[in-house]
Design an enzyme around this catalytic site. Structure first.
Site, PDB file in Angstrom:
ATOM      1  N   LEU A  69      34.736  38.409  39.296  1.00  9.98           N
ATOM      2  CA  LEU A  69      35.461  39.170  40.475  1.00  9.98           C
ATOM      3  C   LEU A  69      35.820  40.497  40.016  1.00  9.98           C
ATOM      4  O   LEU A  69      36.123  40.885  38.995  1.00  9.98           O
ATOM      5  CB  LEU A  69      36.638  38.440  40.938  1.00  9.98           C
ATOM      6  CG  LEU A  69      36.369  36.894  41.231  1.00  9.98           C
ATOM      7  CD1 LEU A  69      37.562  36.088  41.435  1.00  9.98           C
ATOM      8  CD2 LEU A  69      35.344  36.987  42.429  1.00  9.98           C
ATOM      9  N   CYS A  70      36.038  41.250  41.088  1.00 11.56           N
ATOM     10  CA  CYS A  70      36.329  42.627  41.108  1.00 11.56           C
ATOM     11  C   CYS A  70      37.558  42.727  39.855  1.00 11.56           C
ATOM     12  O   CYS A  70      38.466  42.015  40.103  1.00 11.56           O
ATOM     13  CB  CYS A  70      36.747  43.444  42.481  1.00 11.56           C
ATOM     14  SG  CYS A  70      37.419  44.852  42.308  1.00 11.56           S
ATOM     15  N   PRO A  71      37.598  43.697  39.122  1.00 11.43           N
ATOM     16  CA  PRO A  71      36.771  44.877  38.843  1.00 11.43           C
ATOM     17  C   PRO A  71      35.378  44.468  37.790  1.00 11.43           C
ATOM     18  O   PRO A  71      34.848  45.544  37.342  1.00 11.43           O
ATOM     19  CB  PRO A  71      37.501  45.924  38.597  1.00 11.43           C
ATOM     20  CG  PRO A  71      38.518  45.185  37.542  1.00 11.43           C
ATOM     21  CD  PRO A  71      38.839  43.903  38.409  1.00 11.43           C
TER      22      PRO A  71
END
Length: 86
Positions: free
Chosen positions: A23-25
């Site tokens: 998941l981000c980042p």
């Protein structure tokens, strides 16, 4: 469809970064790290299923001076082809 079946632009070969499940980042951070080790002009194929990657990866490329050559949909994920800028 496995990443190896996605043709690189103009039949060029490059490395593949599997960022599936991250998941981000993390997809962008891992792409930045991998690109740093590659020579200018090299291709990096990034596999990502994080919904934020649709915005994050093009933004990263613009900010870092890399070219986003292609974005395709795979089996539940996206494949981004980035050419390292110099």
């Amino acid at each position: 469809m496995p990443a190896a079946e996605y043709p690189a632009p103009m039949s060029e070969q490059g490395e593949t970064l599997d960022a599936l499940g991250l998941l981000c980042p993390l997809p962008v951070l891992k792409a930045r790290k991998r690109l740093k080790a590659l020579p200018d002009g090299a291709l990096l194929r990034v596999l990502a299923d994080d919904p934020a990657a649709i915005v994050d990866i093009p933004h990263f490329c613009t900010e870092a001076g890399h070219a986003l050559l292609d974005r395709a949909e795979g089996d539940g994920h996206h494949v981004y082809v980035i050419r390292k800028g110099g």
